[in-house]
Design a protein around this motif. Structure first.
Motif, short mmCIF file in Angstrom:
data_model
loop_
_atom_site.label_atom_id
_atom_site.label_comp_id
_atom_site.label_asym_id
_atom_site.label_seq_id
_atom_site.Cartn_x
_atom_site.Cartn_y
_atom_site.Cartn_z
N ARG A 1 0.83 -1.21 0.00
CA ARG A 1 0.00 0.00 0.00
C ARG A 1 0.87 1.27 0.00
O ARG A 1 0.58 2.22 -0.73
N ARG A 2 1.94 1.26 0.79
CA ARG A 2 2.81 2.44 0.85
C ARG A 2 3.49 2.67 -0.48
O ARG A 2 3.59 3.81 -0.96
N TRP A 3 3.96 1.61 -1.11
CA TRP A 3 4.67 1.77 -2.37
C TRP A 3 3.70 2.14 -3.50
O TRP A 3 4.09 2.84 -4.44
N ALA A 4 2.46 1.69 -3.41
CA ALA A 4 1.46 2.10 -4.41
C ALA A 4 1.25 3.62 -4.35
O ALA A 4 1.17 4.29 -5.40
N ARG A 5 1.17 4.16 -3.15
CA ARG A 5 1.03 5.62 -3.02
C ARG A 5 2.29 6.32 -3.55
O ARG A 5 2.20 7.38 -4.19
N ALA A 6 3.44 5.75 -3.27
CA ALA A 6 4.69 6.35 -3.74
C ALA A 6 4.75 6.33 -5.26
O ALA A 6 5.21 7.30 -5.89
#
Length: 391
Positions: free
Chosen positions: A47-52
């Protein structure tokens, strides 16, 4: 803008663009970024890398629009050697106005409106501020992921190396069985932890589990290394143990002699009676010779036996020294009593009935066999206080 102001602003923006371009190239060459591009992630990290990634896509889109404005500004400046009012007005508009255009993204048809969505317009400064926010979002994710990977992957590699070394040592010991099956449960646990760290480093922490498994493997490696050393040195260390047992016998013999010499002169408690440890230790050595256990277990028992033998010798020698020390303590008390009596004579207290009584009590205790040292010491102190006026 003046001609000089326009040229200065254009040079400043060109340097800014080059710096941003360099930062973006460094980002794309970052090891963790390159790993994450094709990594199979899950959980909080996914989820964090998708936002990034969304921030990164927006960053590149905004950077293209920003760069297009500067490219046009450079073309305007290059169109004439000496800029006229028209060129200056256009440069002013490009460099200070809302010249960066962000095209509205096409929405799926089910989310569209017939009124449409207007494009967004930003100044160059606003564009840089927004690009920096996107950049920080991406580098923040990289930093957090990289910190976990740097901390835990090295430890996982070290634990795996310990496991491999244990299996090599198990093969050297040659006690049957498949060395590859040694610590199979720990190997499975390491694989699970590695998967968690690689695929979801920002997920639930695994440090405690890794501490436990790594600790077990480090201890196992130490045990197997000790076992290999014991197997190679067993004959020599056994001979050393036999010699050490002889030293224990000699030390215990000295302890018994000390006890015999002291017990008739000094009152000793029942627990002061010497108790030999040689026979149980010798029996443990014989049991170790006949042991059918693994070399790992035998190494532990051998090390423990060596410690016990050293402790037994040290205890016997310490006890003998302490026993002889009791005689020295009695003699020291006798000397103090004599010195106190001499002081009493100088002070004119030698004939004092109370002082004399205390002296006689202390003397009787010190010259009675066996002597009660505790009572004798208290009596000497009492006599000394009487001489000094109760102080």
């Amino acid at each position: 803008m003046s001609r000089e102001g326009a040229d200065h602003a254009l040079r400043t923006r060109a340097a800014e663009r080059d710096r941003i371009s360099s930062d973006l190239l460094d980002l794309e060459s970052h090891t963790t970024y390159r790993l994450l591009k094709d990594a199979k992630l899950r959980g909080a990290t996914e989820r964090r890398w998708a936002r990034a990634r969304e921030s990164l896509a927006a960053l590149w889109s905004l950077y293209d629009a920003y760069r297009a404005v500067l490219r046009e500004a450079e073309q305007v400046r290059a169109s004439r050697t000496r800029m006229g009012a028209e060129q200056l007005a256009r440069l002013t508009e490009l460099l200070t106005g809302e010249s960066v255009v962000l095209r509205a993204a096409a929405e799926p048809v089910e989310r569209r409106s017939l009124r449409g969505v207007a494009d967004e317009r930003l100044t160059l400064d606003e564009a840089v501020i927004r690009m920096d926010a996107f950049f920080q979002e991406v580098t923040g994710a990289l930093s957090d992921i990289d910190a976990v990977w740097n901390a835990l992957l090295l430890r996982l590699d070290a634990a795996a190396a310990d496991l491999q070394r244990i299996r090599e040592l198990a093969g050297e010991l040659g006690e049957g069985g498949d060395p590859g099956a040694v610590y199979a449960a720990e190997e499975a646990e390491l694989a699970r932890l590695r998967s968690a760290v690689v695929e979801d480093p920002l997920g639930p922490p695994v440090e405690q589990e890794l501490d436990r498994v790594a600790g077990m493997l480090a201890a196992g490696r130490a045990e197997h290394e000790q076992a290999v050393a014991v197997k190679a040195e067993y004959a020599r260390r056994r001979e050393d143990l036999v010699a050490a047992l002889d030293r224990v016998r000699a030390a215990e013999s000295e302890e018994r002699l000390a006890y015999g010499a002291v017990v008739v002169k000094i009152a000793l408690p029942p627990q002061a009676q010497p108790r030999s440890r040689v026979e149980p230790l010798a029996a443990e050595l014989a049991a170790l010779d006949a042991s059918a256990g693994t070399w790992v277990l035998r190494a532990k028992r051998l090390a423990a036996l060596e410690d016990d033998v050293r402790a037994a010798e040290e205890r016997a020698r310490t006890t003998a020294s302490a026993l002889y020390g009791l005689l020295a303590r009695r003699d020291e008390l006798r000397g103090r009593l004599g010195a106190c009596q001499a002081m009493a004579v100088r002070k004119g207290l030698a004939e004092d009935p109370e002082t004399t009584e205390r002296y006689e009590r202390a003397r009787a205790l010190l010259w009675t066999a066996p002597c009660d040292l505790t009572r004798a010491a208290a009596a000497v102190d009492d006599y000394q206080r009487a001489i000094h006026g109760g102080k």
